[in-house]
Design a protein around this motif. Structure first.
Motif, PDB file in Angstrom:
ATOM      1  N   GLU A  86       0.833  -1.196   0.000  1.00  0.00           N
ATOM      2  CA  GLU A  86       0.000   0.000   0.000  1.00  0.00           C
ATOM      3  C   GLU A  86       0.869   1.248   0.000  1.00  0.00           C
ATOM      4  N   ALA A  87       0.284   2.349  -0.469  1.00  0.00           N
ATOM      5  CA  ALA A  87       0.991   3.621  -0.534  1.00  0.00           C
ATOM      6  C   ALA A  87       0.745   4.439   0.722  1.00  0.00           C
ATOM      7  N   LEU A  88       1.807   5.068   1.206  1.00  0.00           N
ATOM      8  CA  LEU A  88       1.672   6.088   2.237  1.00  0.00           C
ATOM      9  C   LEU A  88       2.098   7.386   1.569  1.00  0.00           C
ATOM     10  N   LEU A  89       1.112   8.202   1.197  1.00  0.00           N
ATOM     11  CA  LEU A  89       1.394   9.400   0.414  1.00  0.00           C
ATOM     12  C   LEU A  89       2.139  10.433   1.239  1.00  0.00           C
ATOM     13  N   SER A  90       3.134  11.038   0.597  1.00  0.00           N
ATOM     14  CA  SER A  90       3.928  12.068   1.250  1.00  0.00           C
ATOM     15  C   SER A  90       3.081  13.299   1.523  1.00  0.00           C
ATOM     16  N   LYS A  91       3.263  13.894   2.695  1.00  0.00           N
ATOM     17  CA  LYS A  91       2.521  15.099   3.061  1.00  0.00           C
ATOM     18  C   LYS A  91       3.239  16.366   2.617  1.00  0.00           C
ATOM     19  N   SER A  92       4.544  16.284   2.436  1.00  0.00           N
ATOM     20  CA  SER A  92       5.339  17.479   2.158  1.00  0.00           C
ATOM     21  C   SER A  92       5.237  17.879   0.704  1.00  0.00           C
ATOM     22  N   GLY A  93       5.113  19.184   0.469  1.00  0.00           N
ATOM     23  CA  GLY A  93       5.113  19.694  -0.891  1.00  0.00           C
ATOM     24  C   GLY A  93       6.536  19.750  -1.433  1.00  0.00           C
ATOM     25  N   THR A  94       6.662  20.119  -2.696  1.00  0.00           N
ATOM     26  CA  THR A  94       7.953  20.182  -3.350  1.00  0.00           C
ATOM     27  C   THR A  94       8.722  21.415  -2.911  1.00  0.00           C
ATOM     28  N   VAL A  95       9.999  21.226  -2.570  1.00  0.00           N
ATOM     29  CA  VAL A  95      10.895  22.346  -2.310  1.00  0.00           C
ATOM     30  C   VAL A  95      11.620  22.648  -3.611  1.00  0.00           C
ATOM     31  N   LEU A  96      11.410  23.848  -4.149  1.00  0.00           N
ATOM     32  CA  LEU A  96      12.015  24.214  -5.427  1.00  0.00           C
ATOM     33  C   LEU A  96      13.498  24.502  -5.261  1.00  0.00           C
ATOM     34  N   GLY A  97      14.199  24.515  -6.394  1.00  0.00           N
ATOM     35  CA  GLY A  97      15.613  24.822  -6.381  1.00  0.00           C
ATOM     36  C   GLY A  97      15.869  26.314  -6.266  1.00  0.00           C
ATOM     37  N   ASP A 125      16.874  28.340  -8.376  1.00  0.00           N
ATOM     38  CA  ASP A 125      16.464  29.104  -9.562  1.00  0.00           C
ATOM     39  C   ASP A 125      14.950  29.128  -9.740  1.00  0.00           C
ATOM     40  N   GLY A 126      14.211  28.569  -8.788  1.00  0.00           N
ATOM     41  CA  GLY A 126      12.759  28.582  -8.875  1.00  0.00           C
ATOM     42  C   GLY A 126      12.168  27.413  -9.617  1.00  0.00           C
ATOM     43  N   THR A 127      13.005  26.516 -10.159  1.00  0.00           N
ATOM     44  CA  THR A 127      12.516  25.308 -10.813  1.00  0.00           C
ATOM     45  C   THR A 127      12.696  24.129  -9.855  1.00  0.00           C
ATOM     46  N   LYS A 128      12.289  22.948 -10.281  1.00  0.00           N
ATOM     47  CA  LYS A 128      12.391  21.767  -9.428  1.00  0.00           C
ATOM     48  C   LYS A 128      13.828  21.560  -8.965  1.00  0.00           C
ATOM     49  N   MET A 129      14.003  21.311  -7.658  1.00  0.00           N
ATOM     50  CA  MET A 129      15.333  21.074  -7.118  1.00  0.00           C
ATOM     51  C   MET A 129      15.869  19.767  -7.666  1.00  0.00           C
ATOM     52  N   SER A 130      17.024  19.833  -8.318  1.00  0.00           N
ATOM     53  CA  SER A 130      17.570  18.656  -8.981  1.00  0.00           C
ATOM     54  C   SER A 130      19.083  18.747  -9.015  1.00  0.00           C
ATOM     55  N   ALA A 143      19.882  32.960  -4.829  1.00  0.00           N
ATOM     56  CA  ALA A 143      18.547  32.401  -5.053  1.00  0.00           C
ATOM     57  C   ALA A 143      17.656  33.438  -5.730  1.00  0.00           C
ATOM     58  N   VAL A 144      16.807  32.985  -6.632  1.00  0.00           N
ATOM     59  CA  VAL A 144      15.929  33.869  -7.404  1.00  0.00           C
ATOM     60  C   VAL A 144      14.787  34.373  -6.526  1.00  0.00           C
ATOM     61  N   THR A 145      14.533  35.692  -6.573  1.00  0.00           N
ATOM     62  CA  THR A 145      13.355  36.279  -5.920  1.00  0.00           C
ATOM     63  C   THR A 145      12.612  37.108  -6.967  1.00  0.00           C
ATOM     64  N   ASP A 146      12.104  38.281  -6.609  1.00  0.00           N
ATOM     65  CA  ASP A 146      11.492  39.167  -7.600  1.00  0.00           C
ATOM     66  C   ASP A 146      11.690  40.607  -7.145  1.00  0.00           C
ATOM     67  N   SER A 147      11.104  41.569  -7.883  1.00  0.00           N
ATOM     68  CA  SER A 147      11.363  42.986  -7.628  1.00  0.00           C
ATOM     69  C   SER A 147      10.469  43.590  -6.549  1.00  0.00           C
ATOM     70  N   ASP A 148       9.452  42.885  -6.117  1.00  0.00           N
ATOM     71  CA  ASP A 148       8.536  43.398  -5.091  1.00  0.00           C
ATOM     72  C   ASP A 148       9.189  43.264  -3.717  1.00  0.00           C
ATOM     73  N   ARG A 149       9.419  44.416  -3.074  1.00  0.00           N
ATOM     74  CA  ARG A 149      10.117  44.397  -1.784  1.00  0.00           C
ATOM     75  C   ARG A 149       9.261  43.815  -0.673  1.00  0.00           C
ATOM     76  N   HIS A 150       7.956  43.911  -0.761  1.00  0.00           N
ATOM     77  CA  HIS A 150       7.084  43.399   0.282  1.00  0.00           C
ATOM     78  C   HIS A 150       6.931  41.884   0.112  1.00  0.00           C
ATOM     79  N   ILE A 151       7.292  41.153   1.129  1.00  0.00           N
ATOM     80  CA  ILE A 151       7.292  39.690   1.059  1.00  0.00           C
ATOM     81  C   ILE A 151       5.911  39.152   1.409  1.00  0.00           C
ATOM     82  N   GLU A 163       8.980  31.854  -6.652  1.00  0.00           N
ATOM     83  CA  GLU A 163      10.353  31.861  -6.156  1.00  0.00           C
ATOM     84  C   GLU A 163      10.418  32.392  -4.730  1.00  0.00           C
ATOM     85  N   VAL A 164       9.749  33.533  -4.480  1.00  0.00           N
ATOM     86  CA  VAL A 164       9.714  34.098  -3.133  1.00  0.00           C
ATOM     87  C   VAL A 164       9.023  33.134  -2.168  1.00  0.00           C
TER      88      VAL A 164
END
Length: 364
Positions: free
Chosen positions: A216-227, A229-234, A257-265, A274-275
């Motif tokens: 049987e499967a025990l599905l992972s609860k954790s979402g993906t942590v991106l790399g 550069d904002g794409t899949k960590m690999s 690490a990639v963010t964006d131009s909006d200063r307010h997080i 990415e943020v």
């Protein structure tokens, strides 16, 4: 109906059932973890990174700590499913083992082993291959994706039979629980179908029970942590933070690490992936909610966010990194841990293969 037709027609319903069933299994684990045996593992293609830790390794440590019997496969043969060579395989195997132990998998209660050290496991592929067809394998999602991506390069026979090899990994030790993400459900469904077909075709060694349980499967609860550069960590994208990196290396990587131009997080995974990924990484390390982290940073901008993430990551992984350094400095201990695990895995595999040969009337 072919095995792939069975999988395709049932995949959505399977996800819904697996999600509901995972919740029920969690309740059973809390009551009686001894009912379960888990099979999990990784390919030794490089050092584990923090995406691996939050995506699967942390949960493996939790399950083993509950008292669930845990088998951890270092899948060295599967390195060459899509590669021309093994690379520095010996170093990578022991590096992976050091990552596991440093993260908290207890060598006294967890069995670590490699494909190449357990002949009987790999021998199970022969009868398993007899219950699936070439066409069915080619329509498997992972194999199909590999076919689509190879271009003019021929696909190896090992890649074609990769899903069957994974089934052998699960079934050789009669694992009845496999922690997976939803994208891995088709592989687990195939293992279930192979287990059922084997019994239907070859009969049962003991008429009161099948040779193999239905995992049987025990599905992972954790979402993906991106790399970074904002794409899949690999590892292949060079956008990861490895578990064993120093605090200084981590700080240097997070600065770019990639963010964006909006200063307010804010925490907005859809519009600010990415943020939001960095906010989520800090939240995972601090065991807090992402929205709360974002509100705390406010107008601190990308610099304030990266500073908090760097501190959170380095604090979270400091004891793991310290333990890892100790393990790497003692290669003899790592060899002993793997030797003990390989011996235990061989005992289990030999017994399973004997049952399979008995069911197939091949005891001479």
């Amino acid at each position: 109906m072919s095995v792939t037709d069975e999988i395709s027609s049932d995949i959505d319903a399977s996800l819904a059932r697996s999600t509901a069933r995972s919740l029920e299994i969690e309740r059973q684990l809390a009551k009686d973890p001894s009912r379960f045996r888990i099979l999990t593992g990784d390919r030794p293609t490089g050092n584990l990174h923090i995406g691996h830790y939050f995506g699967s390794l942390e949960n493996r440590v939790r399950l083993a700590s509950l008292g669930v019997e845990t088998m951890v496969l270092i899948a060295d043969y599967q390195v060459i499913t899509d590669r021309d060579g093994m690379g520095p395989i010996r170093e990578r195997v022991y590096s992976l083992l050091a990552d596991y132990l440093a993260a908290g998998l207890d060598e006294e209660h967890v069995t670590f082993f490699t494909h190449s050290s357990v002949p009987a496991l790999n021998q199970l592929m022969l009868p398993f291959l007899s219950v699936v067809t070439d066409a069915e394998l080619r329509r498997n999602p992972t194999v199909k994706a590999e076919t689509d991506d190879t271009g003019d390069r021929p696909m190896s026979g090992l890649m074609l039979t990769y899903p069957v090899h994974q089934a052998a990994d699960i079934l050789f030790c009669k694992a009845n629980l496999v922690p997976v993400g939803k994208d891995q459900l088709p592989h687990l469904e195939l293992a279930r179908v192979i287990a059922r077909r084997f019994d239907e075709r070859y009969g049962r060694a003991d008429e009161s029970r099948p040779v193999f349980p239905s995992p049987e499967a025990l599905l992972s609860k954790s979402g993906t942590v991106l790399g970074l550069d904002g794409t899949k960590m690999s590892k292949s994208k060079n956008n990861t933070i490895e578990i064993g990196m120093t605090a200084e290396q981590t700080a240097k990587l997070l600065k770019r690490a990639v963010t964006d131009s909006d200063r307010h997080i804010t925490y907005d995974p859809t519009n600010r992936p990415e943020v939001s990924n960095l906010v989520n990484l800090a939240a995972l390390c601090l065991d807090r909610e992402p929205v709360e982290i974002a509100e705390e940073i406010g107008d601190g901008g990308g610099g304030g966010l990266k500073k908090l993430v760097t501190e959170a990551v380095n604090e979270k992984f400091a004891p793991i990194r310290e333990r890892r350094a100790e393990l790497v400095a003692d290669p003899g201990h790592l060899r002993d841990v793997l030797a003990r695990g390989n011996a235990r895995a061989n005992d289990i595999a030999d017994q399973t293969l004997a049952e399979v040969r008995s069911a197939m009337k091949m005891m001479y």
